[in-house]
Design a protein around this motif. Structure first.
Motif, PDB file in Angstrom:
ATOM      1  N   GLY A 129      32.795  28.807  38.620  1.00 30.61           N
ATOM      2  CA  GLY A 129      31.917  29.961  38.751  1.00 30.61           C
ATOM      3  C   GLY A 129      32.408  31.130  37.921  1.00 30.61           C
ATOM      4  O   GLY A 129      33.304  31.000  37.089  1.00 30.61           O
ATOM      5  N   LYS A 130      31.808  32.273  38.174  1.00 28.71           N
ATOM      6  CA  LYS A 130      32.212  33.502  37.488  1.00 28.71           C
ATOM      7  C   LYS A 130      33.528  33.996  38.075  1.00 28.71           C
ATOM      8  O   LYS A 130      33.828  33.765  39.243  1.00 28.71           O
ATOM      9  CB  LYS A 130      31.142  34.591  37.671  1.00 28.71           C
ATOM     10  CG  LYS A 130      29.767  34.182  37.200  1.00 28.71           C
ATOM     11  CD  LYS A 130      29.647  34.416  35.740  1.00 28.71           C
ATOM     12  CE  LYS A 130      28.199  34.129  35.327  1.00 28.71           C
ATOM     13  NZ  LYS A 130      27.947  34.409  33.964  1.00 28.71           N
ATOM     14  N   VAL A 131      34.304  34.690  37.267  1.00 32.67           N
ATOM     15  CA  VAL A 131      35.611  35.174  37.711  1.00 32.67           C
ATOM     16  C   VAL A 131      35.465  36.153  38.874  1.00 32.67           C
ATOM     17  O   VAL A 131      36.266  36.138  39.810  1.00 32.67           O
ATOM     18  CB  VAL A 131      36.362  35.840  36.536  1.00 32.67           C
ATOM     19  CG1 VAL A 131      37.685  36.422  36.993  1.00 32.67           C
ATOM     20  CG2 VAL A 131      36.589  34.843  35.426  1.00 32.67           C
ATOM     21  N   LYS A 132      34.429  36.963  38.841  1.00 31.71           N
ATOM     22  CA  LYS A 132      34.239  37.954  39.903  1.00 31.71           C
ATOM     23  C   LYS A 132      33.960  37.304  41.260  1.00 31.71           C
ATOM     24  O   LYS A 132      34.160  37.924  42.295  1.00 31.71           O
ATOM     25  CB  LYS A 132      33.104  38.911  39.544  1.00 31.71           C
ATOM     26  CG  LYS A 132      31.756  38.237  39.436  1.00 31.71           C
ATOM     27  CD  LYS A 132      30.677  39.192  39.056  1.00 31.71           C
ATOM     28  CE  LYS A 132      29.365  38.437  38.942  1.00 31.71           C
ATOM     29  NZ  LYS A 132      28.280  39.241  38.528  1.00 31.71           N
ATOM     30  N   ASP A 133      33.508  36.051  41.257  1.00 31.48           N
ATOM     31  CA  ASP A 133      33.207  35.343  42.507  1.00 31.48           C
ATOM     32  C   ASP A 133      34.412  34.614  43.093  1.00 31.48           C
ATOM     33  O   ASP A 133      34.314  34.057  44.185  1.00 31.48           O
ATOM     34  CB  ASP A 133      32.082  34.322  42.278  1.00 31.48           C
ATOM     35  CG  ASP A 133      30.801  34.994  41.820  1.00 31.48           C
ATOM     36  OD1 ASP A 133      30.594  36.172  42.162  1.00 31.48           O
ATOM     37  OD2 ASP A 133      30.013  34.336  41.116  1.00 31.48           O
ATOM     38  N   MET A 134      35.545  34.617  42.397  1.00 35.53           N
ATOM     39  CA  MET A 134      36.719  33.886  42.863  1.00 35.53           C
ATOM     40  C   MET A 134      37.371  34.631  44.026  1.00 35.53           C
ATOM     41  O   MET A 134      37.692  35.802  43.921  1.00 35.53           O
ATOM     42  CB  MET A 134      37.731  33.717  41.723  1.00 35.53           C
ATOM     43  CG  MET A 134      38.832  32.778  42.067  1.00 35.53           C
ATOM     44  SD  MET A 134      40.021  32.379  40.736  1.00 35.53           S
ATOM     45  CE  MET A 134      39.512  33.266  39.335  1.00 35.53           C
ATOM     46  N   LYS A 135      37.528  33.946  45.133  1.00 33.96           N
ATOM     47  CA  LYS A 135      38.114  34.532  46.336  1.00 33.96           C
ATOM     48  C   LYS A 135      39.604  34.206  46.460  1.00 33.96           C
ATOM     49  O   LYS A 135      40.378  34.986  46.948  1.00 33.96           O
ATOM     50  CB  LYS A 135      37.394  34.004  47.590  1.00 33.96           C
ATOM     51  CG  LYS A 135      35.892  34.162  47.553  1.00 33.96           C
ATOM     52  CD  LYS A 135      35.465  35.542  47.985  1.00 33.96           C
ATOM     53  CE  LYS A 135      33.977  35.618  48.156  1.00 33.96           C
ATOM     54  NZ  LYS A 135      33.266  36.237  47.118  1.00 33.96           N
ATOM     55  N   GLU A 136      39.983  33.025  46.021  1.00 38.41           N
ATOM     56  CA  GLU A 136      41.333  32.515  46.209  1.00 38.41           C
ATOM     57  C   GLU A 136      42.155  32.736  44.934  1.00 38.41           C
ATOM     58  O   GLU A 136      41.630  32.701  43.828  1.00 38.41           O
ATOM     59  CB  GLU A 136      41.236  31.011  46.492  1.00 38.41           C
ATOM     60  CG  GLU A 136      42.362  30.457  47.286  1.00 38.41           C
ATOM     61  CD  GLU A 136      42.112  28.992  47.611  1.00 38.41           C
ATOM     62  OE1 GLU A 136      43.086  28.251  47.649  1.00 38.41           O
ATOM     63  OE2 GLU A 136      40.944  28.605  47.811  1.00 38.41           O
ATOM     64  N   GLN A 137      43.450  32.950  45.072  1.00 32.29           N
ATOM     65  CA  GLN A 137      44.349  33.100  43.934  1.00 32.29           C
ATOM     66  C   GLN A 137      45.092  31.779  43.705  1.00 32.29           C
ATOM     67  O   GLN A 137      45.540  31.140  44.654  1.00 32.29           O
ATOM     68  CB  GLN A 137      45.360  34.221  44.187  1.00 32.29           C
ATOM     69  CG  GLN A 137      44.735  35.595  44.248  1.00 32.29           C
ATOM     70  CD  GLN A 137      44.120  36.010  42.916  1.00 32.29           C
ATOM     71  OE1 GLN A 137      44.631  35.676  41.853  1.00 32.29           O
ATOM     72  NE2 GLN A 137      42.997  36.702  42.979  1.00 32.29           N
ATOM     73  N   PHE A 138      45.217  31.392  42.453  1.00 31.33           N
ATOM     74  CA  PHE A 138      45.894  30.160  42.098  1.00 31.33           C
ATOM     75  C   PHE A 138      47.035  30.481  41.136  1.00 31.33           C
ATOM     76  O   PHE A 138      46.950  31.413  40.353  1.00 31.33           O
ATOM     77  CB  PHE A 138      44.924  29.180  41.411  1.00 31.33           C
ATOM     78  CG  PHE A 138      43.776  28.761  42.280  1.00 31.33           C
ATOM     79  CD1 PHE A 138      43.923  27.732  43.187  1.00 31.33           C
ATOM     80  CD2 PHE A 138      42.545  29.393  42.182  1.00 31.33           C
ATOM     81  CE1 PHE A 138      42.864  27.334  43.981  1.00 31.33           C
ATOM     82  CE2 PHE A 138      41.483  29.006  42.968  1.00 31.33           C
ATOM     83  CZ  PHE A 138      41.644  27.974  43.879  1.00 31.33           C
TER      84      PHE A 138
END
Length: 163
Positions: free
Chosen positions: A105-114
């Motif tokens: 998805g889009k970066v702004k939609d990322m909830k989790e950190q990897f």
């Protein structure tokens, strides 16, 4: 038989041509301004003009080179394959199983950190307006890449990932 889909993303040439003309006009203006500057009775134009000339043609060469590169995104069965196409040559850049993808998805939609081990870009656009981010697990490491898929490709990927 599994899912098969492919699309090719290439850089449009018209914005590049316009950008080259803008860069050339700016460099001519900078060159004219630099010729007027005088330091200790010497005009610095004879030093700056060749440097500006080299910088201008380096920028133009880089942009022309980037126009020759395109990417093909393919889904075959349960794998996403990304080819880099340059002239008549093609190289496989990524070959990942869709089940290994942990975020799409889009970066702004990322909830989790990897904890990302490696990041790559498979885009043809200079602007990052409609780029997607894909994070997948490769062994015990996470890898990330950015690409420019169509909505059809995203939908097909999500369908295969849900199965």
């Amino acid at each position: 038989m599994g899912t098969m889909y492919k699309e090719i993303v290439a850089r449009r040439r018209a914005p590049v041509v316009v950008g080259i003309f803008i860069v050339m006009a700016l460099m001519i203006a900078v060159s004219n301004i630099m010729e007027q500057i005088q330091i200790a009775d010497y005009k610095i134009g004879f030093i700056t003009n060749p440097l500006i000339f080299i910088a201008t043609f380096s920028i133009i060469g880089f942009e022309v080179f980037r126009c020759k590169v395109s990417y093909r995104y393919s889904i075959i069965a349960d794998q996403l394959i990304i080819h880099r196409l340059k002239d008549k040559e093609q190289n496989v850049e990524e070959n990942i199983k869709l089940k290994d993808i942990v975020f799409l998805g889009k970066v702004k939609d990322m909830k989790e950190q990897f904890d990302i081990a490696k990041t790559r870009r498979y885009v043809c656009s200079a602007l990052c307006l409609d780029n997607y981010c894909c994070i997948y697990k490769d062994g015990d490491k996470y890898r990330r890449f950015y690409f420019q898929p169509s909505s059809n490709l995203i939908n097909r990927m999500k369908k295969v990932m849900e199965k």
